[in-house]
Write a protein that holds these residues in place. Structure first.
Motif, PDB file in Angstrom:
ATOM      1  N   ARG A 551      43.615  41.313  36.257  1.00  0.00           N
ATOM      2  CA  ARG A 551      43.576  40.628  37.552  1.00  0.00           C
ATOM      3  C   ARG A 551      42.147  40.169  37.822  1.00  0.00           C
ATOM      4  NH1 ARG A 551      47.990  43.263  40.293  1.00  0.00           N
ATOM      5  NH2 ARG A 551      49.533  43.662  38.652  1.00  0.00           N
ATOM      6  N   LEU A 552      42.009  39.000  38.488  1.00  0.00           N
ATOM      7  CA  LEU A 552      40.682  38.450  38.745  1.00  0.00           C
ATOM      8  C   LEU A 552      40.679  37.627  40.024  1.00  0.00           C
ATOM      9  CD1 LEU A 552      37.736  37.662  37.742  1.00  0.00           C
ATOM     10  CD2 LEU A 552      38.816  35.649  36.708  1.00  0.00           C
ATOM     11  N   SER A 553      39.623  37.808  40.820  1.00  0.00           N
ATOM     12  CA  SER A 553      39.348  36.893  41.926  1.00  0.00           C
ATOM     13  C   SER A 553      37.840  36.686  41.999  1.00  0.00           C
ATOM     14  CB  SER A 553      39.875  37.445  43.255  1.00  0.00           C
ATOM     15  OG  SER A 553      39.140  38.567  43.677  1.00  0.00           O
ATOM     16  N   PHE A 554      37.443  35.422  42.095  1.00  0.00           N
ATOM     17  CA  PHE A 554      36.018  35.051  42.085  1.00  0.00           C
ATOM     18  C   PHE A 554      35.786  33.981  43.134  1.00  0.00           C
ATOM     19  CE2 PHE A 554      32.799  32.009  40.533  1.00  0.00           C
ATOM     20  CZ  PHE A 554      31.689  32.820  40.547  1.00  0.00           C
ATOM     21  N   ASN A 555      34.731  34.162  43.930  1.00  0.00           N
ATOM     22  CA  ASN A 555      34.375  33.180  44.949  1.00  0.00           C
ATOM     23  C   ASN A 555      32.869  32.961  44.937  1.00  0.00           C
ATOM     24  OD1 ASN A 555      33.662  32.171  47.813  1.00  0.00           O
ATOM     25  ND2 ASN A 555      35.897  32.004  47.757  1.00  0.00           N
ATOM     26  N   GLN A 556      32.472  31.704  44.886  1.00  0.00           N
ATOM     27  CA  GLN A 556      31.063  31.357  44.805  1.00  0.00           C
ATOM     28  C   GLN A 556      30.735  30.243  45.798  1.00  0.00           C
ATOM     29  OE1 GLN A 556      28.335  32.548  42.810  1.00  0.00           O
ATOM     30  NE2 GLN A 556      27.264  31.241  44.286  1.00  0.00           N
TER      31      GLN A 556
END
Length: 822
Positions: A551-556
């Motif tokens: 699972r992955l969540s990325f916010n930039q």
């Protein structure tokens, strides 16, 4: 001579000594004032209104004399002079002493400030007994009295990091007030601070989330939510971490969870936290109030469908009990709303066939909720939950046999009972553990009396599930938190078919036990970056199988007003719903839960990836997100085919490519939005004659326009929903019937008419008297009364001609509510 309370406008300038007035008040209210003589010496006041209460008098005296009147025990009131304002100061540090805390908010009664880069602050206060509140993101709030600060010494104050990791809200007031999007890609709904949506006057979670892009209901029910092209059984629905297998009352038209008890909700479309399993399409989490409340609260209300009551009862200083109940009002009055709902659920069912022959049709639903909040200590919290849900339909079937009218009763009962225990322990400033156990039981039972064949057909579907989860959060560093845990789930499903003439009994029972380990790292290196990465390992005892799900969540943050989001996940589920025959369970609730057997019913697996960009500045919000999702292992019986594949058994997949877009403009009191969703949703069944064709719930284009207005105590909303028609399969124009069966065109090669609906709603809050507040509201669903077709299918009539059967959505449906809170 008197004053008008509230404005204190003086009608006479004649004044008397305050000492004289005090004597009169003491005599009238049987109390005693205590004060130093010099405190009231030389203080004069005008006579007061004799009708005022003691609280009104004290409020007036404090305003006019600038003295402090403090009510004490045993009917004493102390009078003293206000002290001059003074300054306090301090230096804020992390408990470890490694970090100086910049940007903390320090708030007094009438003033506030923010700590500087060195963690220093200076604040003006007006009383030594004022409570100073110190808050900082990621740390526990500190409460101190003003007189605990030394006048000539800026003491160091250490703050403890929070051991729980919460996703930061990236966008607040998403569409309307109370909906926010977080840095992990999920949507959070706060019903304590909620606005209003078109067509809704109550905080129904499963209705609320349909206002968000990418979520539709092909048949307008909350028991058939399609999240990014999936079916409803592919949604994980949790109530205080208890899994629910029943989501709707009125067989799907309203949520089975009472809106009064739901305080917060979370919707996850992708990038799911690895502590959650199931729900290959989406996750819906509903939570009650987690706080121990000191004051008694109560609310009673009614609308044109049901009446309800809510109470929050303090039990000592460490615990409180929440009780909620709701029941349909069909026994008291048959409203236009009820009639519309009943017409909707009875289409193409045994009930519709009998409505012209009998008026003896009874329908009822109810739900009860219980929640005990108990703080064992400052570091230990215990929560206990109970939930009961029931729908019941009973009607008399009539038929004329041998010139005689004969009658037998048919019924349909759907209910759920669930309970759970949740315990949290804060071991220190870095480590927190949570232990949770639950039991949930679901039952669907119908008795169909067939008078013509003198036959009784009993069907029953049961689900019983037990779950245990242990998880822990550990703060490795200020910017890094580790989640780890174990979960055990045992799910049992049984299905019964029982016919009396000729005697036939078939009962199937299955049980699956799974053990899972999960872990995730929450990484916040800088304020502009958020990264959650984890995995879930699952072991299935029944099949001796191992499944690993990343699972992955990325916010930039990009530039100043843009954010880039990337989400990805692998998921699976062991339960699914199928339809054996369209007339199962009286044709009203046709779906039954089953368990995977790793043969003709496989474990359903999904893979999904999405990326999006968000622009947020000066009230303008623009969000665009593209996604790709593939779900493997679906069965043909789970899709509800009513064409050439209705009785064909097969295993296949579906592939979804989609785009969700939102444009939102927020003013001070007004929010206006436009959303658009594009979906290309295709079945892939290798064993079918047509291996690839459109999904039954493919809504290729969907547009929503809406606006809400909130000013003082009034809330208004209006909106329209348009979408392209659902796929359908029509008979061939030439040779439409062959061998008494319909000769169909290619599967889902045609399309129903487009769907259009316009909704409005309004609420008004007001005060009846001191301590009693009220709310009234009105909504109209489908104001234009458009006949929207949501399904068509064909049957061969007695002349061997295909007869089209049409199912319509709700017509114009009003609803009104009135509620009082104490």
């Amino acid at each position: 001579m008197f004053f008008v309370f509230g404005s204190y406008s003086q009608t006479s300038s004649q004044k008397i000594p305050l000492s004289n007035l005090i004597t009169e008040i003491e005599s009238r209210f049987e109390l005693k004032f205590t004060y130093a003589d010099d405190t009231i010496e030389g203080v004069f006041i005008v006579p007061i209104n004799q009708d005022w209460s003691l609280d009104q008098i004290i409020e007036f005296l404090e305003e006019e004399t600038k003295l402090v009147f403090n009510k004490l025990a045993n009917n004493f009131v102390a009078i003293y002079k206000r002290k001059a304002s003074f300054f306090i100061c301090g230096n804020l540090k992390d408990r470890t002493g490694s970090f100086l805390l910049e940007g903390a908010t320090i708030q007094a009664k009438e003033s506030s400030t923010i700590s500087d880069r060195e963690g220093n602050f200076r604040l003006k206060v007006s009383s030594p007994k004022e409570t100073i509140i110190i808050g900082h993101l990621g740390y526990r709030t500190v409460y101190r009295l003003a007189d605990s600060f030394k006048s000539n010494d800026c003491a160091t104050i250490y703050m403890d990091p929070k051991t729980e990791t919460l996703s930061e809200v990236l966008i607040s007031n998403y569409i309307t007030k109370g909906i926010g999007k977080t840095t992990d890609g999920s949507f959070q709904i706060d019903y304590d601070n909620f606005g209003i949506l078109p067509g809704l006057i109550e905080t129904d979670v499963l209705q609320t989330i349909q206002a968000l892009p990418g979520i539709q209901s092909a048949d307008e029910t909350v028991s058939n939510l399609n999240i990014r092209g999936g079916t409803h059984d592919q949604n994980l629905i949790l109530w205080d971490d208890i899994k629910l297998y029943q989501s709707g009352h009125f067989f799907g038209l309203i949520s089975a969870i009472n809106p009064l008890i739901t305080k917060k909700a979370t919707l996850i479309k992708n990038g799911t936290n690895p502590e959650f399993t199931d729900g290959v399409s989406g996750t819906i989490i509903m939570n009650t109030d987690n706080k121990v409340n000191d004051d008694f609260k109560m609310s009673i209300g009614t609308n044109m469908i049901n009446a309800d009551v809510f109470s929050d009862i303090p039990i000592g200083k460490k615990s409180s009990l929440q009780l909620t109940a709701r029941k349909s009002i069909r026994d008291l009055v048959k409203t236009p709303t009820y009639s519309q709902y009943f017409d909707r659920i009875s289409q193409d069912s045994e009930v519709e066939d009998q409505r012209e022959l009998t008026s003896d049709i009874g329908f009822d639903f109810y739900d009860v909720n219980l929640r005990l909040n108990y703080d064992l200590s400052s570091n230990d919290k215990l929560r206990i939950n109970f939930l009961g849900i029931s729908n019941e339909l009973v009607f008399t079937e009539n038929a004329i046999i041998n010139a005689n009218l004969q009658s037998r009763q048919s019924s349909l009962v759907q209910n759920s009972i669930a309970g759970g225990v949740w315990y949290q322990r804060n071991w220190n400033n870095k480590l927190k553990t949570v232990l949770q156990a639950y039991e949930t039981d679901y039952r669907l039972k119908s008795i169909n009396a067939n008078l013509q064949q003198e036959q009784r057909f009993l069907q029953e579907n049961k689900v019983s599930e037990t779950g245990i989860k242990l998880k822990g959060y550990y703060d490795i560093a200020k910017t890094v938190t580790l989640l780890g845990g174990y979960q055990f789930i045992e799910t049992g499903v049984s299905n019964l078919n029982d016919v009396d003439v000729p005697l036939f009994i078939e009962k199937r029972e299955r049980v699956i036990r799974t053990h899972s380990l999960f872990s995730q790292v929450y990484f916040r290196p800088i304020k502009k970056t958020s990264l959650n990465a984890g995995f879930r390992y699952n072991y299935n005892e029944k099949f001796n199988s191992h499944i690993i799900e990343p699972r992955l969540s990325f916010n930039q943050q990009l530039l100043k007003h843009f954010n880039l989001e990337v989400l990805a996940e692998f998921k699976h589920q062991n339960t699914t719903q199928i339809i054996n025959f369209q007339n199962d369970f009286l044709g009203i609730e046709k779906r039954r839960w089953i368990l995977a057997n790793d043969e003709d019913i496989p474990v359903v697996k999904s893979q999904q990836v999405s990326t999006g960009i968000t622009y947020n500045r000066k009230g303008w919000l623009i969000n665009a997100e593209g996604y790709l999702k593939k779900v493997k292992g679906i069965t043909a019986r789970s899709q509800g085919f009513q064409n050439q594949y209705e009785f064909v058994r097969g295993i296949g997949d579906y592939m979804v490519k989609g785009l969700d877009f939102l444009l939102n403009k927020r003013f001070k009191d007004i929010s206006a939005w436009m959303s658009y969703s594009f979906v290309d949703n295709q079945y892939i069944f290798d064993s079918f004659e047509e291996q690839e064709f459109p999904n039954n719930v493919r809504i290729r284009h969907a547009v929503t326009l809406g606006s809400s207005y909130a000013f003082n105590n009034v809330k208004l909303a209006a909106g329209l929903n348009w979408r392209s028609g659902l796929p359908t399969t029509r008979p061939l124009q030439e040779n439409p019937v062959i061998d008494d069966g319909i000769n169909y065109q290619n599967a889902n090669s045609s399309r129903l008419d487009e769907y259009f609906r316009f909704d409005v709603s309004a609420t008004y809050d007001f005060t009846i008297s001191k301590g009693i507040k009220a709310q009234t509201g009105l909504s109209i669903w489908n104001l234009t009364n458009r006949e929207n077709i949501i399904n068509t299918f064909y049957e061969v009539d007695q002349q061997s001609v295909p007869r089209e059967e049409i199912e319509f959505s709700l017509g114009i449906t009003p609803n009104a509510t009135f509620r009082m809170s104490f």
